[in-house]
Scaffold this motif. Structure first.
Motif, PDB file in Angstrom:
ATOM      1  N   SER A 104     -27.280 -79.262 -50.475  1.00 53.87           N
ATOM      2  CA  SER A 104     -26.102 -79.033 -49.631  1.00 53.87           C
ATOM      3  C   SER A 104     -26.521 -78.623 -48.226  1.00 53.87           C
ATOM      4  N   LEU A 105     -25.581 -78.748 -47.310  1.00 53.64           N
ATOM      5  CA  LEU A 105     -25.762 -78.242 -45.951  1.00 53.64           C
ATOM      6  C   LEU A 105     -24.611 -77.291 -45.646  1.00 53.64           C
ATOM      7  N   ILE A 106     -24.826 -76.438 -44.643  1.00 51.90           N
ATOM      8  CA  ILE A 106     -23.789 -75.481 -44.275  1.00 51.90           C
ATOM      9  C   ILE A 106     -23.289 -75.853 -42.885  1.00 51.90           C
ATOM     10  N   LYS A 107     -21.980 -76.008 -42.780  1.00 50.33           N
ATOM     11  CA  LYS A 107     -21.406 -76.326 -41.467  1.00 50.33           C
ATOM     12  C   LYS A 107     -20.834 -75.039 -40.893  1.00 50.33           C
ATOM     13  N   TRP A 108     -21.530 -74.514 -39.872  1.00 52.96           N
ATOM     14  CA  TRP A 108     -21.088 -73.289 -39.225  1.00 52.96           C
ATOM     15  C   TRP A 108     -19.619 -73.410 -38.862  1.00 52.96           C
ATOM     16  N   PRO A 109     -18.782 -72.409 -39.022  1.00 48.89           N
ATOM     17  CA  PRO A 109     -19.159 -71.117 -39.579  1.00 48.89           C
ATOM     18  C   PRO A 109     -18.886 -70.956 -41.060  1.00 48.89           C
ATOM     19  N   ASN A 110     -18.135 -71.881 -41.679  1.00 49.99           N
ATOM     20  CA  ASN A 110     -17.731 -71.517 -43.039  1.00 49.99           C
ATOM     21  C   ASN A 110     -17.388 -72.674 -43.964  1.00 49.99           C
ATOM     22  N   ASP A 111     -18.072 -73.794 -43.825  1.00 46.16           N
ATOM     23  CA  ASP A 111     -17.886 -74.872 -44.802  1.00 46.16           C
ATOM     24  C   ASP A 111     -19.232 -75.212 -45.425  1.00 46.16           C
ATOM     25  N   VAL A 112     -19.199 -75.593 -46.684  1.00 47.70           N
ATOM     26  CA  VAL A 112     -20.427 -76.069 -47.329  1.00 47.70           C
ATOM     27  C   VAL A 112     -20.212 -77.545 -47.674  1.00 47.70           C
ATOM     28  N   LEU A 113     -21.206 -78.345 -47.330  1.00 45.42           N
ATOM     29  CA  LEU A 113     -21.087 -79.795 -47.471  1.00 45.42           C
ATOM     30  C   LEU A 113     -22.101 -80.330 -48.481  1.00 45.42           C
ATOM     31  N   ILE A 114     -21.643 -81.301 -49.257  1.00 45.65           N
ATOM     32  CA  ILE A 114     -22.538 -82.091 -50.108  1.00 45.65           C
ATOM     33  C   ILE A 114     -22.365 -83.531 -49.635  1.00 45.65           C
ATOM     34  N   GLN A 115     -23.460 -84.222 -49.433  1.00 47.73           N
ATOM     35  CA  GLN A 115     -23.401 -85.612 -48.935  1.00 47.73           C
ATOM     36  C   GLN A 115     -22.482 -85.704 -47.704  1.00 47.73           C
ATOM     37  N   GLU A 116     -22.570 -84.696 -46.845  1.00 46.01           N
ATOM     38  CA  GLU A 116     -21.795 -84.624 -45.590  1.00 46.01           C
ATOM     39  C   GLU A 116     -20.289 -84.533 -45.811  1.00 46.01           C
ATOM     40  N   LYS A 117     -19.858 -84.185 -47.021  1.00 48.29           N
ATOM     41  CA  LYS A 117     -18.433 -83.983 -47.286  1.00 48.29           C
ATOM     42  C   LYS A 117     -18.224 -82.546 -47.742  1.00 48.29           C
ATOM     43  N   ARG A 159      -9.530 -87.675 -48.614  1.00 47.84           N
ATOM     44  CA  ARG A 159     -10.468 -88.414 -49.491  1.00 47.84           C
ATOM     45  C   ARG A 159     -11.821 -88.680 -48.828  1.00 47.84           C
ATOM     46  N   GLU A 160     -11.797 -88.999 -47.554  1.00 47.96           N
ATOM     47  CA  GLU A 160     -13.048 -89.331 -46.858  1.00 47.96           C
ATOM     48  C   GLU A 160     -13.878 -88.091 -46.529  1.00 47.96           C
ATOM     49  N   LYS A 161     -13.236 -86.907 -46.608  1.00 53.06           N
ATOM     50  CA  LYS A 161     -13.914 -85.697 -46.118  1.00 53.06           C
ATOM     51  C   LYS A 161     -14.285 -84.723 -47.227  1.00 53.06           C
ATOM     52  N   ALA A 162     -13.748 -84.932 -48.432  1.00 53.61           N
ATOM     53  CA  ALA A 162     -13.914 -83.927 -49.494  1.00 53.61           C
ATOM     54  C   ALA A 162     -14.737 -84.468 -50.648  1.00 53.61           C
ATOM     55  N   ILE A 163     -15.420 -83.557 -51.321  1.00 52.27           N
ATOM     56  CA  ILE A 163     -16.217 -83.929 -52.504  1.00 52.27           C
ATOM     57  C   ILE A 163     -16.190 -82.749 -53.471  1.00 52.27           C
ATOM     58  N   SER A 164     -16.340 -83.037 -54.751  1.00 53.63           N
ATOM     59  CA  SER A 164     -16.452 -81.950 -55.731  1.00 53.63           C
ATOM     60  C   SER A 164     -17.878 -81.942 -56.285  1.00 53.63           C
ATOM     61  N   LEU A 165     -18.226 -80.841 -56.936  1.00 52.00           N
ATOM     62  CA  LEU A 165     -19.550 -80.762 -57.570  1.00 52.00           C
ATOM     63  C   LEU A 165     -19.669 -81.856 -58.628  1.00 52.00           C
ATOM     64  N   ALA A 166     -18.557 -82.086 -59.373  1.00 52.48           N
ATOM     65  CA  ALA A 166     -18.588 -83.104 -60.429  1.00 52.48           C
ATOM     66  C   ALA A 166     -18.809 -84.501 -59.843  1.00 52.48           C
ATOM     67  N   MET A 167     -18.169 -84.788 -58.702  1.00 49.69           N
ATOM     68  CA  MET A 167     -18.353 -86.104 -58.084  1.00 49.69           C
ATOM     69  C   MET A 167     -19.803 -86.270 -57.612  1.00 49.69           C
ATOM     70  N   ALA A 168     -20.409 -85.170 -57.167  1.00 42.25           N
ATOM     71  CA  ALA A 168     -21.773 -85.240 -56.638  1.00 42.25           C
ATOM     72  C   ALA A 168     -22.804 -85.396 -57.744  1.00 42.25           C
ATOM     73  N   SER A 169     -22.518 -84.840 -58.927  1.00 40.99           N
ATOM     74  CA  SER A 169     -23.576 -84.761 -59.947  1.00 40.99           C
ATOM     75  C   SER A 169     -23.231 -85.458 -61.252  1.00 40.99           C
ATOM     76  N   LYS A 170     -21.972 -85.936 -61.351  1.00 40.85           N
ATOM     77  CA  LYS A 170     -21.498 -86.574 -62.606  1.00 40.85           C
ATOM     78  C   LYS A 170     -21.567 -85.611 -63.781  1.00 40.85           C
ATOM     79  N   ARG A 171     -21.347 -84.328 -63.508  1.00 38.81           N
ATOM     80  CA  ARG A 171     -21.283 -83.338 -64.586  1.00 38.81           C
ATOM     81  C   ARG A 171     -19.992 -82.541 -64.451  1.00 38.81           C
ATOM     82  N   GLU A 172     -19.636 -81.807 -65.523  1.00 37.77           N
ATOM     83  CA  GLU A 172     -18.468 -80.908 -65.480  1.00 37.77           C
ATOM     84  C   GLU A 172     -18.974 -79.480 -65.358  1.00 37.77           C
ATOM     85  N   TYR A 173     -18.224 -78.652 -64.681  1.00 42.66           N
ATOM     86  CA  TYR A 173     -18.680 -77.274 -64.462  1.00 42.66           C
ATOM     87  C   TYR A 173     -17.681 -76.260 -64.986  1.00 42.66           C
ATOM     88  N   ASP A 174     -18.251 -75.178 -65.524  1.00 45.82           N
ATOM     89  CA  ASP A 174     -17.437 -74.080 -66.032  1.00 45.82           C
ATOM     90  C   ASP A 174     -17.255 -73.070 -64.889  1.00 45.82           C
TER      91      ASP A 174
END
Ligand code: BTN
Length: 241
Positions: A90-103, A139-154
Motif C-alpha cells: 500500500s501507499l499513503i496519500k497525505w494526509p489521510n488516505d491509504v491506497l492499494i493499487q493507487e485506489k 468505482r474508478e477510485k476505490a478498492i477493498s482488501l478483498a478485491m486486492a487479494s481475492k480473500r475475505e477478511y474478518d
C-alpha cells in the motif's frame, strides 16, 4: 488495552464519541456494523455498506495541540503496516488516505473536541474490507482488501492488527520519537507528483517535495517552497482523488 464498544447501528462512530467522551475511558474504540450518517472529510459522507470496517478511537490523555497534525499520519502508517501483515502492498496519500493499487481502501477523519483547550481527539477510520464492487461514482477510485487479494477478511482480526500497529506507533509519538514519519516518506503516494491546490483562495500547481517533521507537506511551485497543513489545503491530483 482498548475498551471496546460495539453497535449494530449508530449514526456515526465519530459523533458517538463526540457526545459521550466525558464518560468514556481514554483509548476507547467504538465499532459499528452500520452507520446511518457516516462522515467523510470536507463535509462528505462515508457510504454505509456492511462490507467495510468502521470504527473510531478516543484519545483524552496528554493531548498536545501542537502535535495533533501528526495523528492522521500516524494512523495512516498503522493502516499501511496492518496491510503489510496481510501481504498487501500500500501507499499513503497525505494526509489521510491509504491506497492499494493507487485506489483508496481507507480514509481517516480526525476530529478534536475543544472547550478552551482540547478535551478529546477522535480518530475515525473506514476500511473497505470485503466489497466486491462500488457505486459508479467511486468505482474508478476505490478498492477493498478483498478485491486486492481475492480473500475475505474478518473485521475483528483486522481491527486487532490495526490496534497493535497503532499502539506501537502511538507510544513512539508519546515519547516524541517521530521517526515513524520515515515510513510515511518511503510510502508517500504524493511525493514527486504535481498537484493543484487551493491555497488561501488561489488555485496553484506545485510539486510535492517532502513531508516535514511537523507533519506538514512541503511543495514547490517553481518559484518558492510552500508548506501546508492538512486543514489549509484541498489537493487535487490528476486522478481527482
Ligand atoms: C474520508 O476519507 O473522507 C474519511 C472517512 C472516515 C470515515 C470513518 S468511518 C468511521 C468514522 N465515523 C464516521 O462517521 N467517519 C469515520
Amino acid at each position: 488495552m482498548h475498551p471496546l464498544i460495539h453497535f449494530e447501528s449508530i449514526d456515526s462512530t465519530n459523533e458517538y464519541l463526540k457526545r459521550e467522551y466525558p464518560c468514556l475511558e481514554d483509548q476507547t474504540v467504538v465499532v459499528a456494523d452500520h452507520q446511518t450518517k457516516g462522515k467523510g472529510r470536507r463535509g462528505r459522507s462515508w457510504t454505509d455498506d456492511s462490507k467495510s470496517l468502521v470504527f473510531s478511537l478516543l484519545l483524552k490523555k496528554d493531548i498536545n495541540s501542537e502535535r495533533i497534525d501528526l495523528l492522521p499520519l500516524l494512523s495512516g502508517i498503522a493502516i499501511s503496516q496492518m496491510l503489510d501483515d496481510l501481504d498487501i502492498p500500500s501507499l499513503i496519500k497525505w494526509p489521510n488516505d491509504v491506497l492499494i493499487q493507487e485506489k483508496k481502501c481507507s480514509g481517516i477523519l480526525l476530529e478534536a473536541v475543544t472547550e478552551e483547550s482540547i478535551k478529546a481527539v477522535i480518530i475515525g477510520i473506514g476500511i473497505n474490507l470485503n466489497d466486491q464492487e462500488f457505486p459508479s461514482d467511486i468505482r474508478e477510485k476505490a478498492i477493498s482488501l478483498a478485491m486486492a487479494s481475492k480473500r475475505e477478511y474478518d473485521s475483528k482480526r483486522i481491527l486487532t492488527l490495526f490496534l497493535n500497529r497503532f499502539d506501537a506507533l502511538y507510544s513512539m509519538y508519546q515519547n516524541k520519537d517521530d521517526s515513524y514519519l520515515d515510513i510515511l516518506r518511503k510510502r508517500s503516494y504524493l511525493t514527486g507528483k504535481k498537484v493543484r491546490l487551493d491555497y488561501y483562495g488561489e488555485n496553484i500547481e506545485a510539486t510535492v517535495i517532502d513531508i516535514l517533521a511537523n507533519g506538514h507537506l512541503l511543495l514547490n511551485d517553481g518559484k518558492k517552497d510552500i508548506e501546508v497543513n492538512a486543514g489549509e489545503v484541498s489537493l487535487q491530483t490528476s486522478y481527482g482523488m
